[in-house]
Design a protein around this motif. Structure first.
Motif, PDB file in Angstrom:
ATOM      1  N   LEU A 175      33.561  44.378  44.170  1.00  0.00           N
ATOM      2  CA  LEU A 175      34.798  44.585  44.907  1.00  0.00           C
ATOM      3  C   LEU A 175      35.797  43.498  44.517  1.00  0.00           C
ATOM      4  N   ILE A 176      37.031  43.877  44.292  1.00  0.00           N
ATOM      5  CA  ILE A 176      38.062  42.931  43.862  1.00  0.00           C
ATOM      6  C   ILE A 176      38.185  41.771  44.837  1.00  0.00           C
ATOM      7  N   ASN A 177      38.092  42.034  46.133  1.00  0.00           N
ATOM      8  CA  ASN A 177      38.232  40.946  47.105  1.00  0.00           C
ATOM      9  C   ASN A 177      37.062  39.959  47.055  1.00  0.00           C
ATOM     10  N   ARG A 178      35.976  40.313  46.389  1.00  0.00           N
ATOM     11  CA  ARG A 178      34.830  39.415  46.252  1.00  0.00           C
ATOM     12  C   ARG A 178      34.758  38.751  44.871  1.00  0.00           C
ATOM     13  N   GLN A 236      39.760  49.467  44.634  1.00  0.00           N
ATOM     14  CA  GLN A 236      39.268  48.174  45.097  1.00  0.00           C
ATOM     15  C   GLN A 236      38.043  47.697  44.312  1.00  0.00           C
ATOM     16  N   GLY A 295      37.490  38.756  42.497  1.00  0.00           N
ATOM     17  CA  GLY A 295      38.801  38.417  41.949  1.00  0.00           C
ATOM     18  C   GLY A 295      39.373  39.574  41.152  1.00  0.00           C
ATOM     19  N   SER A 296      40.592  39.432  40.746  1.00  0.00           N
ATOM     20  CA  SER A 296      41.232  40.534  40.013  1.00  0.00           C
ATOM     21  C   SER A 296      41.262  40.200  38.591  1.00  0.00           C
ATOM     22  N   GLU A 307      29.251  45.271  49.394  1.00  0.00           N
ATOM     23  CA  GLU A 307      29.647  44.188  50.298  1.00  0.00           C
ATOM     24  C   GLU A 307      28.509  43.219  50.600  1.00  0.00           C
ATOM     25  N   LYS A 319      27.838  39.296  44.371  1.00  0.00           N
ATOM     26  CA  LYS A 319      29.206  39.802  44.174  1.00  0.00           C
ATOM     27  C   LYS A 319      29.237  40.920  43.142  1.00  0.00           C
TER      28      LYS A 319
END
Length: 69
Positions: free
Chosen positions: A63-66, A48, A68-69, A17, A21
């Motif tokens: 992390l996917i939320n940072r 995640q 992207g997927s 986190e 990234k």
């Protein structure tokens, strides 16, 4: 054992986190104070987390939320 695994997961999450990234497995393991193979096993089980290859061909994780997927 469960408490230890939970603590390791939390340290790995914190390492992902903060800062860049994308992080190398080695760097994340050092920041979480665990061996690389332990970090890799736990991160593989985390939905995640996304894996990729860095510019130099090394395995990187984010992390996917940072990232992207």
């Amino acid at each position: 054992m469960v408490t230890r695994d939970r603590d390791i997961r939390q340290r790995l999450r914190r390492a992902l986190e903060m800062g860049h990234k994308w992080r190398t497995i080695g760097r994340v393991a050092v920041e979480a104070a665990v061996p690389e193979d332990t970090a890799l096993d736990i991160l593989r089980a985390d939905e995640q987390v996304r894996f990729s290859r860095g510019k130099h061909g090394d395995l990187i994780v984010g992390l996917i939320n940072r990232v992207g997927s």
